[in-house]
Design a protein around this motif. Structure first.
Motif, PDB file in Angstrom:
ATOM      1  N   LYS A  84     -12.691  -3.431 -41.029  1.00  0.00           N
ATOM      2  CA  LYS A  84     -12.352  -2.493 -39.947  1.00  0.00           C
ATOM      3  C   LYS A  84     -11.444  -3.125 -38.891  1.00  0.00           C
ATOM      4  N   GLU A  85     -10.651  -4.102 -39.302  1.00  0.00           N
ATOM      5  CA  GLU A  85      -9.809  -4.771 -38.314  1.00  0.00           C
ATOM      6  C   GLU A  85      -8.452  -4.105 -38.180  1.00  0.00           C
ATOM      7  N   VAL A  86      -8.016  -3.474 -39.266  1.00  0.00           N
ATOM      8  CA  VAL A  86      -6.662  -2.933 -39.275  1.00  0.00           C
ATOM      9  C   VAL A  86      -6.616  -1.661 -38.440  1.00  0.00           C
ATOM     10  N   ASN A  87      -5.529  -1.537 -37.698  1.00  0.00           N
ATOM     11  CA  ASN A  87      -5.327  -0.344 -36.902  1.00  0.00           C
ATOM     12  C   ASN A  87      -5.187   0.869 -37.830  1.00  0.00           C
ATOM     13  N   VAL A  88      -5.942   1.914 -37.505  1.00  0.00           N
ATOM     14  CA  VAL A  88      -6.004   3.067 -38.410  1.00  0.00           C
ATOM     15  C   VAL A  88      -4.642   3.770 -38.497  1.00  0.00           C
ATOM     16  N   PHE A  89      -3.881   3.775 -37.382  1.00  0.00           N
ATOM     17  CA  PHE A  89      -2.574   4.449 -37.411  1.00  0.00           C
ATOM     18  C   PHE A  89      -1.581   3.671 -38.261  1.00  0.00           C
TER      19      PHE A  89
ATOM     20  N   GLN B  65       7.079   9.238 -39.170  1.00  0.00           N
ATOM     21  CA  GLN B  65       7.166   7.830 -38.780  1.00  0.00           C
ATOM     22  C   GLN B  65       7.065   7.687 -37.267  1.00  0.00           C
ATOM     23  N   LEU B  66       7.788   8.557 -36.556  1.00  0.00           N
ATOM     24  CA  LEU B  66       7.732   8.510 -35.088  1.00  0.00           C
ATOM     25  C   LEU B  66       6.301   8.749 -34.605  1.00  0.00           C
ATOM     26  N   ILE B  67       5.666   9.768 -35.159  1.00  0.00           N
ATOM     27  CA  ILE B  67       4.323  10.114 -34.676  1.00  0.00           C
ATOM     28  C   ILE B  67       3.345   8.979 -34.971  1.00  0.00           C
ATOM     29  N   LEU B  68       3.354   8.484 -36.220  1.00  0.00           N
ATOM     30  CA  LEU B  68       2.351   7.491 -36.611  1.00  0.00           C
ATOM     31  C   LEU B  68       2.592   6.148 -35.922  1.00  0.00           C
ATOM     32  N   LEU B  69       3.846   5.680 -35.930  1.00  0.00           N
ATOM     33  CA  LEU B  69       4.114   4.404 -35.264  1.00  0.00           C
ATOM     34  C   LEU B  69       3.923   4.533 -33.754  1.00  0.00           C
ATOM     35  N   GLY B  70       4.272   5.698 -33.221  1.00  0.00           N
ATOM     36  CA  GLY B  70       4.060   5.933 -31.785  1.00  0.00           C
ATOM     37  C   GLY B  70       2.581   5.838 -31.436  1.00  0.00           C
ATOM     38  N   LEU B  71       1.755   6.509 -32.235  1.00  0.00           N
ATOM     39  CA  LEU B  71       0.313   6.456 -31.984  1.00  0.00           C
ATOM     40  C   LEU B  71      -0.219   5.041 -32.199  1.00  0.00           C
ATOM     41  N   PHE B  72       0.368   4.349 -33.181  1.00  0.00           N
ATOM     42  CA  PHE B  72      -0.029   2.967 -33.450  1.00  0.00           C
ATOM     43  C   PHE B  72       0.223   2.097 -32.218  1.00  0.00           C
ATOM     44  N   TYR B  73       1.431   2.163 -31.677  1.00  0.00           N
ATOM     45  CA  TYR B  73       1.712   1.364 -30.483  1.00  0.00           C
ATOM     46  C   TYR B  73       0.910   1.864 -29.285  1.00  0.00           C
ATOM     47  N   ASN B  74       0.740   3.162 -29.217  1.00  0.00           N
ATOM     48  CA  ASN B  74      -0.070   3.731 -28.143  1.00  0.00           C
ATOM     49  C   ASN B  74      -1.470   3.122 -28.142  1.00  0.00           C
ATOM     50  N   SER B  75      -2.023   2.931 -29.348  1.00  0.00           N
ATOM     51  CA  SER B  75      -3.376   2.375 -29.408  1.00  0.00           C
ATOM     52  C   SER B  75      -3.371   0.875 -29.122  1.00  0.00           C
TER      53      SER B  75
ATOM     54  N   SER C  52       0.742   6.648 -21.537  1.00  0.00           N
ATOM     55  CA  SER C  52       1.199   8.013 -21.278  1.00  0.00           C
ATOM     56  C   SER C  52       2.695   8.135 -21.570  1.00  0.00           C
ATOM     57  N   PHE C  53       3.456   7.050 -21.356  1.00  0.00           N
ATOM     58  CA  PHE C  53       4.878   7.087 -21.696  1.00  0.00           C
ATOM     59  C   PHE C  53       5.064   7.390 -23.173  1.00  0.00           C
ATOM     60  N   VAL C  54       4.283   6.711 -24.013  1.00  0.00           N
ATOM     61  CA  VAL C  54       4.406   6.922 -25.454  1.00  0.00           C
ATOM     62  C   VAL C  54       4.080   8.372 -25.801  1.00  0.00           C
ATOM     63  N   LEU C  55       2.945   8.852 -25.286  1.00  0.00           N
ATOM     64  CA  LEU C  55       2.526  10.208 -25.645  1.00  0.00           C
ATOM     65  C   LEU C  55       3.532  11.244 -25.158  1.00  0.00           C
ATOM     66  N   ILE C  56       3.989  11.081 -23.915  1.00  0.00           N
ATOM     67  CA  ILE C  56       4.935  12.054 -23.359  1.00  0.00           C
ATOM     68  C   ILE C  56       6.245  12.031 -24.130  1.00  0.00           C
TER      69      ILE C  56
ATOM     70  N   ILE D  42      17.382  11.184 -36.400  1.00  0.00           N
ATOM     71  CA  ILE D  42      17.289   9.770 -36.771  1.00  0.00           C
ATOM     72  C   ILE D  42      17.494   8.889 -35.543  1.00  0.00           C
ATOM     73  N   ALA D  43      18.536   9.186 -34.767  1.00  0.00           N
ATOM     74  CA  ALA D  43      18.831   8.366 -33.591  1.00  0.00           C
ATOM     75  C   ALA D  43      17.664   8.401 -32.619  1.00  0.00           C
ATOM     76  N   LEU D  44      17.168   9.598 -32.354  1.00  0.00           N
ATOM     77  CA  LEU D  44      16.106   9.761 -31.358  1.00  0.00           C
ATOM     78  C   LEU D  44      14.837   9.013 -31.776  1.00  0.00           C
ATOM     79  N   THR D  45      14.410   9.253 -33.028  1.00  0.00           N
ATOM     80  CA  THR D  45      13.136   8.647 -33.443  1.00  0.00           C
ATOM     81  C   THR D  45      13.252   7.127 -33.530  1.00  0.00           C
ATOM     82  N   SER D  46      14.377   6.644 -34.080  1.00  0.00           N
ATOM     83  CA  SER D  46      14.534   5.200 -34.207  1.00  0.00           C
ATOM     84  C   SER D  46      14.513   4.543 -32.841  1.00  0.00           C
ATOM     85  N   LEU D  47      15.274   5.125 -31.913  1.00  0.00           N
ATOM     86  CA  LEU D  47      15.346   4.531 -30.574  1.00  0.00           C
ATOM     87  C   LEU D  47      13.968   4.479 -29.933  1.00  0.00           C
ATOM     88  N   LEU D  48      13.242   5.569 -30.053  1.00  0.00           N
ATOM     89  CA  LEU D  48      11.922   5.605 -29.420  1.00  0.00           C
ATOM     90  C   LEU D  48      11.009   4.531 -30.003  1.00  0.00           C
ATOM     91  N   ILE D  49      11.031   4.413 -31.332  1.00  0.00           N
ATOM     92  CA  ILE D  49      10.138   3.428 -31.958  1.00  0.00           C
ATOM     93  C   ILE D  49      10.551   2.011 -31.551  1.00  0.00           C
TER      94      ILE D  49
END
Lengths: 205, 263
Positions: free
Chosen positions: A28-33, A69-79, A88-92, A120-127
């Motif tokens: 249970k060590e690995v981040n679920v996202f 990819q944006l949603i999952l990696l975003g939630l991953f970093y968020n966690s 909140s920056f990540v979620l917003i 592509i540009a938007l999601t890559s930049l955000l991640i």
């Protein structure tokens, strides 16, 4: 050659998924996202491959992939983040990006069936921004998902430009058509090796 | 087919996207480096502050112990010597009184002799406490031996002392620190640890001198940082830093204390 690159990429991704799920269910060590992201990539890659063999247009899958990819990696970093402002920056930003992309697809549905440069540009930049924030947090603290983040930044920056010219390559001669895709497949392999190395460093013990 | 068949609009879009992407990216990277630098510098400043704070605390400890020591010496002088010399002086005055019988004179003289002997004895003890003459003349080994003996005879603590090092007399200044550390440790064992047995051993490994100290006292919780901040411990710390050595203190409640330091 290109087939070899592509299939070895698939293989390493599958190995990554197996190793990470093994660690996840055992300790249970690995981040679920992160595990979710690996599983999602796996499903997308294999379905793209299947659709390619069925000779159907699989470009809409690439749109689903970059958004997922944006949603999952975003939630991953968020966690991974601990500061409330960063969380909140990540979620917003994810919410805003999804809103904008949703509006774009609503206005022009055909965007969904081709390489959507804006998405592509938007999601890559955000991640990349999330990964850099994570690097910033790691400056003075212990390293978590360090190599995976290096892989994310490296691959997203390099591949984004390759995706940009994706629409151009349609019209090239067959000789050069797949050059950018071979390069992309190669980058993917390096990216997945970073993730594998992360597993070896952080979870193999 | 060649590239020219591609709608111009598309090419422009691609160029625009690429350059915009790279522009935003460079801005993001610059911001990242700016904040990273700031964070690192801040961390470094905090570290420096911590070092300064530590030095300040050490200085306080030194001044404080100096004052304590002065107080102790003043008290010793006052209680053990001055008071006795006072009575001697009184007795001497008595001697000058007229019409003293032989017996009275003899009594007074005996008093004076007794008191001066005691005063002498005490002054020797005070001097000895300040710097043991055995240590000064015969070095660390003899000094520790004498310290152990003193603890055995006057404080009923069983000591086990073992030495494998041939100490160089030239290093006597350094050895004084070692001596003081052991003195402090033994005093602590007795006073706070209620120990009845202590073990001291000197060993040498790869040219580094090692000292092992153990007792069977009540010990303390070494995980609790509060226990490591006493004045005595701070003193030991600064002595160790003088010696450019390292110190490791392990202890458990009801399990004595083990100290290992190099010098």
């Amino acid at each position: 050659m290109s087939d070899f690159l592509i299939y070895s990429g698939y293989l390493i991704l599958l190995i990554n998924l197996i190793f990470y799920s093994f660690s996840f269910f055992r300790k249970k060590e690995v981040n679920v996202f992160f595990l979710g992201y690996l599983a999602f990539s796996c499903v997308m890659q294999y379905s793209m491959e299947i659709m390619y063999h069925l000779h159907t247009n699989n470009l809409f899958l690439s749109n689903i992939f970059i958004i997922g990819q944006l949603i999952l990696l975003g939630l991953f970093y968020n966690s991974l983040f601990t500061l409330k402002s960063q969380k909140s920056f990540v979620l917003i930003s994810i919410g805003l990006a999804l809103l904008i992309l949703g509006l774009q697809f609503m206005m022009d549905w055909s965007q969904f069936l081709r390489f959507n440069l804006f998405a592509i540009a938007l999601t890559s930049l955000l991640i990349v921004v999330y990964a850099l924030i994570h690097f910033y947090n790691m400056l003075t603290e212990s390293k978590t998902y360090y190599y995976a983040s290096i892989g994310v930044v490296f691959y997203l920056l390099a591949s984004t430009v390759l995706y940009f010219i994706g629409n151009l390559t349609h019209n090239l001669s067959n000789e050069f058509k797949f050059l950018s895709w071979q390069l992309n497949a190669f980058l993917i392999i390096i990216y997945y090796f970073f993730i594998l190395y992360e597993w070896k460093k952080s979870f193999s013990k | 087919m060649d590239v020219h068949s591609l709608p111009e609009k598309e090419i422009v879009a691609i160029i625009l996207y690429t350059s915009l992407f790279l522009m935003i990216l460079s801005v993001v990277l610059i911001v990242f480096f700016y904040f990273s630098r700031k964070k690192i510098i801040q961390k470094e400043l905090e570290k420096k502050d911590l070092v300064l704070q530590y030095q300040k605390e050490q200085l306080h400890a030194i001044i404080f112990t100096q004052e304590e020591e002065r107080k102790r010496i003043a008290q010793d002088l006052h209680d053990d010597i001055s008071s006795k010399l006072n009575i001697v002086s009184l007795n001497s005055h008595l001697l000058t009184a007229p019409n003293l019988t032989e017996a009275e004179t003899a009594e007074i003289t005996e008093n004076i002799i007794n008191l001066t002997t005691k005063a002498l004895d005490n002054s020797r003890k005070i001097a000895h406490n300040l710097l043991p003459p055995v240590f000064e003349k015969f070095g660390l080994n003899a000094g520790i031996e004498e310290l152990c003996e003193e603890f055995e005879t006057s404080k009923s603590v069983k000591t086990h002392y073992k030495n494998e090092i041939d100490f160089d007399e030239k290093d006597i200044d350094r050895h004084l620190h070692v001596f003081r550390i052991l003195q402090e440790l033994m005093n602590n064992s007795l006073r706070h640890g209620k120990a009845t047995e202590v073990w001291i051993s000197f060993t040498e490994k790869d040219g580094v001198n090692n000292c092992n100290y153990e007792d069977n006292g009540i010990g303390f919780d070494s995980a609790n940082a509060e226990n490591q901040k006493g004045l005595g411990m701070k003193n030991i710390d600064s002595r160790i830093s003088f010696l450019e050595g390292t110190i490791k203190i392990t202890s458990e409640i009801d399990n004595g204390i083990a100290v290992n330091f190099t010098f």
